[in-house]
Design a protein around this motif. Structure first.
Motif, short mmCIF file in Angstrom:
data_model
loop_
_atom_site.label_atom_id
_atom_site.label_comp_id
_atom_site.label_asym_id
_atom_site.label_seq_id
_atom_site.Cartn_x
_atom_site.Cartn_y
_atom_site.Cartn_z
N ALA A 17 23.61 -68.29 9.10
CA ALA A 17 22.67 -68.24 7.99
C ALA A 17 22.35 -66.81 7.60
N GLU A 19 19.96 -63.87 5.53
CA GLU A 19 18.52 -63.70 5.43
C GLU A 19 17.92 -64.54 4.32
N SER A 20 18.70 -64.81 3.28
CA SER A 20 18.19 -65.57 2.13
C SER A 20 18.26 -67.07 2.35
N ALA A 21 18.57 -67.53 3.56
CA ALA A 21 18.76 -68.96 3.81
C ALA A 21 17.56 -69.81 3.39
N PRO A 22 16.31 -69.43 3.67
CA PRO A 22 15.19 -70.28 3.23
C PRO A 22 15.15 -70.48 1.71
N ALA A 23 15.42 -69.41 0.95
CA ALA A 23 15.44 -69.55 -0.51
C ALA A 23 16.59 -70.43 -0.95
N GLU A 25 17.93 -72.92 0.79
CA GLU A 25 17.60 -74.31 1.10
C GLU A 25 16.66 -74.88 0.04
N ALA A 26 15.69 -74.07 -0.39
CA ALA A 26 14.77 -74.53 -1.44
C ALA A 26 15.51 -74.77 -2.75
N TYR A 244 28.37 -68.99 3.63
CA TYR A 244 27.34 -69.96 4.03
C TYR A 244 27.28 -71.13 3.05
N HIS A 248 28.04 -75.31 3.32
CA HIS A 248 26.75 -76.01 3.38
C HIS A 248 26.93 -77.49 3.06
#
Length: 591
Positions: A17, A19-23, A25-26, A244, A248
Motif C-alpha cells: 500500500a 501512503e495515499s492508500a486511505p484516499a 480506498e475512499a 497497487y 486492487h
C-alpha cells in the motif's frame, strides 16, 4: 460487446500500500456508489449530464490549453501553442458532442447510425462514413473525410443493430475501471474516462501521469459534474500507486495509454531485477499476474509511405513539411508520431523529395524536448546511427538509411523523441505500394497508425489496387494524404491498434477508444485529406483529387498562423460564433 462485469477470477493480494492508500480506498468506495447512480440514469439524463460536462469544459478551455502548454515549456506567445488548443479542449469537446448526439438518438429508440451512410468496402467490409458528421465539419475541415471499417463479415444490418455498446443495456453496471492516463497529451485521459463511462458503463478512477499533476485541479473543474455524482475520482502518484491499483480487488478493469514495457509489467511483472525470473515463468506458463480485463493503446513505429508519382515543386515542399510535422509535433512525444518515411529508390524525384524533407525538418520552429527520459532516447538514436543528420542543438535527428543499410533499430524502437528515419525500397506504382505495405506489416514495431502520401493521378492509375493495398495494411488507423492524428482528434472515428493483439503479443494495444458512434466489431479507421492545399486544391475541380479551402492544416508546425487558427477552431467548437470564426478563416488563408 456488453460491458465487463466484475471478474470471477481469483483475486490476489494487492501490492504494497502506498501512503495515499486511505484516499484511494475512499475513492473506490465513492465510485462503487457512483456506479449504481449511473445505472439508474436514463439515456436522456446521461445526455444532459454530458451537456453539463461540456459547459464546464468550455469554461476551462483557455486555462486548459495554456497550462498544458506551460507544462511542455511553451509560453502563451509561442508559435506552437496552438497544438495545446487542439490536443486539449478541442478533442474533448468533439468527443462530448459526439456522445451527446449518440445518446439522444438512442433515447429516441434510433440507432447511432441513423442518417449515416454505410458503404461496401474491400473483401466484404462495411465502411461507416463517420466524418464529416454535419455541415460544420464540412466547413471547418473541408476536404477531409473519415471512415470506420468494420471487420470482414459484419453486415450493415448487424452494424446498425449493435451500435450502442453499453448503452444498449444501460442498467447493467460495468463496475469500476482504472484509467492509467497518458503523460504526453492532456486530452487522452479525459477521452479515456468518457469512453469507459459511455461505451462500457464503467465509472472511472483516473490515475494521472506525473507529467500532468499540474493539470489535476483543472481536470477537477472541467469534469466536476462527473465527480459530483461519484462517476469519477482522480488520484496522483508514481509507479507504486499504479501497481497497487492494478492489483486492487475493487478495480474491475484496467485501461492504459502508454508504453509496451509498462503494459507488460502490469500484466506479467517486472522484466528486470529480482522479479524477472518469476515474470519469465509466468509468461512461459501463460499465467499473467493481472487477473482482470485490460485494454490498452501503446503506440509503435508509424510509417509514412510515399507513393512515387509526378509531383510539382510545390507538392514536394508541402508534403515534406507534412512529413516533418508528423514527427516534430509535440517534439515527437506522440504515440502516433511518424518515425520512418518509406520512399522508392526508383522514383525519379526521390532526391528532390529528400532534399525538401531535410530542409523542412531543419526549418521547423525550435521547441523544448520535454518528455521524461527523452534525452536517453536521443542518446540511443545517436548510438544506433552515428552518421545521422543532427541540428545544431543535437535535439533533432534525421536518419537516412541507404539501400541495404541497417534499419532494424529505427524500425523496432519507438524513440518517442525527434528522430525521423528514411528507408528506401525498390519499385514504382503498385509494385512499390505492395512492397511498402508488406514491409510496414512485417518489419515495423506496432500497428497503431500508418500514413500514405499519393497524388490523385497516381491513385487513379492504380484503380482498385490502391484500396486493396490499404485493406492489407494492418494498422488501427490509416491516413491518406493527411496524418493519423486527424483520426485521434475526431472522436467519431476509432482509436487503437489493429485487432488480434493478445496479452503475450500486444502490438499497439487491445481494444479501441473514442468511437462516439459506439460501433462494435471495429477493424480500423481510414481518414483522407487533400493532396494539395488551397488554392492549389482548386485544380481538383476537374475531377482529380480533393478540394479544400485550408491553405495549410492548423496542425502543421510550419503554419504561420497555427496558434491563432487552432485557438479559433476550438473557440468555434465551444460557442459556434460565426462572426468570430470568419476571422479564423481569414487567418487560415495566411498560413
Amino acid at each position: 460487446m456488453p460491458p465487463t462485469a466484475k471478474t470471477s477470477a481469483p483475486q490476489r493480494k494487492t501490492a504494497p500500500a502506498p501512503e495515499s492508500a486511505p484516499a484511494i480506498e475512499a475513492a473506490i468506495a465513492d465510485l462503487e456508489t457512483g456506479s449504481a447512480v449511473w445505472s439508474h440514469l436514463t439515456l436522456g439524463q446521461r445526455a444532459r449530464l454530458l451537456e453539463r460536462v461540456r459547459a464546464t469544459v468550455v469554461a476551462s478551455a483557455e486555462e486548459w490549453a495554456l497550462v498544458s502548454a506551460r507544462t511542455k515549456g511553451l509560453d502563451a506567445a509561442h508559435p506552437l501553442v496552438g497544438e495545446e488548443w487542439l490536443g486539449s479542449p478541442y478533442g474533448a469537446l468533439v468527443a462530448l458532442d459526439g456522445y451527446i448526439a449518440t445518446l439522444d438518438k438512442l433515447a429516441k429508440g434510433a440507432s447511432p447510425l441513423d442518417g449515416i451512410a454505410l458503404e461496401e468496402g474491400p473483401e466484404g467490409r462495411v465502411r461507416v462514413q463517420a466524418f464529416p458528421a454535419n455541415a460544420t465539419d464540412k466547413l471547418l475541415l473541408s476536404g477531409f473525410t473519415g471512415e470506420v471499417w468494420l471487420e470482414p463479415g459484419v453486415t450493415a444490418a448487424q452494424a446498425v443493430r449493435e451500435a450502442g455498446l453499453g448503452q444498449l443495456s444501460p442498467a447493467q453496471p460495468g463496475g469500476v475501471g482504472l484509467v492509467l492516463g497518458a503523460g504526453n497529451q492532456s486530452s487522452i485521459p479525459v477521452l479515456d474516462v468518457l469512453y469507459e463511462l459511455v461505451a462500457s458503463n464503467r465509472v472511472a478512477l483516473l490515475k494521472v501521469n506525473p507529467t500532468q499533476d499540474e493539470l489535476v485541479p483543472l481536470f477537477e473543474r472541467a469534469l466536476a459534474p462527473l465527480i459530483e455524482l461519484g462517476l469519477l475520482r482522480i488520484v496522483t502518484g508514481g509507479g507504486d500507486v499504479g501497481d497497487y491499483l492494478t492489483q486492487h480487488p475493487g478495480i474491475d478493469h484496467v485501461h492504459i495509454t502508454g508504453a509496451v514495457s509498462t503494459f507488460e509489467a502490469i500484466v506479467w511483472g517486472p522484466s528486470a531485477g529480482s522479479g524477472a525470473a518469476q515474470t519469465a515463468r509466468r509468461r512461459a506458463e501463460g499465467k499473467p499476474r493481472l487477473h482482470k480485463p485490460i485494454t490498452a493503446e501503446l503506440g509503435g513505429v508509424s510509417p509514412i509511405i510515399v507513393v512515387p508519382g509526378k509531383w510539382t515543386d510545390a507538392d514536394l515542399a508541402f508534403q515534406a513539411e507534412h512529413a516533418a510535422t508528423m514527427r516534430l509535433y509535440n517534439s515527437g512525444h506522440n504515440c502516433i508520431a511518424a518515425q520512418i518515411v518509406v520512399v522508392s529508390s526508383d522514383w525519379e524525384q526521390r532526391d528532390a523529395f529528400l532534399a525538401a524533407l531535410r530542409d523542412a525538418y531543419d526549418r521547423m520552429p525550435a521547441r523544448p524536448v520535454w518528455y521524461p527520459r527523452a534525452d536517453e532516447k536521443l542518446a540511443a538514436a545517436a548510438s544506433d546511427y552515428p552518421d545521422a543528420r543532427w541540428n545544431a542543438e543535437r535535439d533533432r535527428a534525421l536518419v537516412e538509411i541507404g539501400t541495404g543499410g541497417d534499419a532494424a533499430a529505427i524500425e523496432t524502437t519507438e524513440y518517442f523523441a525527434p528522430v525521423l528515419g528514411v528507408a528506401l525500397l525498390p519499385g514504382l506504382g503498385q509494385e512499390f505500394l505492395d512492397t511498402a505495405v508488406a514491409h510496414a506489416n512485417d518489419r515495423l514495431a506496432g500497428n497503431l497508425g500508418a500514413n500514405v502520401m499519393i497524388d490523385p493521378v497516381t491513385e487513379k492509375a492504380l484503380g482498385g489496387g490502391f484500396l486493396r493495398a490499404i485493406a492489407r495494411l494492418r494498422y488501427g488507423s490509416i491516413a491518406i494524404n493527411t496524418w493519423t492524428a486527424f483520426a485521434y482528434l475526431n472522436a467519431s472515428l476509432t482509436w487503437g491498434g489493429f485487432p488480434g493483439a493478445t496479452l503475450d503479443d500486444v502490438g499497439s494495444g487491445i481494444g479501441v477508444v473514442h468511437n462516439t458512434l459506439l460501433l462494435d466489431h471495429v477493424e480500423r479507421s481510414v481518414v483522407r485529406g487533400p493532396f494539395r492545399p488551397f488554392p492549389r486544391s482548386l485544380s481538383a475541380l476537374g475531377g482529380r483529387g480533393i478540394v479544400s479551402v485550408l491553405a495549410k492544416p492548423p496542425w502543421f508546425a510550419s503554419s504561420r498562423t497555427a496558434a491563432e487558427v487552432s485557438e479559433g477552431f476550438t473557440r468555434f467548437q465551444m460557442d459556434h460564433d460565426w462572426v468570430r470564426f470568419s476571422r479564423t478563416i481569414l487567418q487560415s488563408l495566411r498560413a
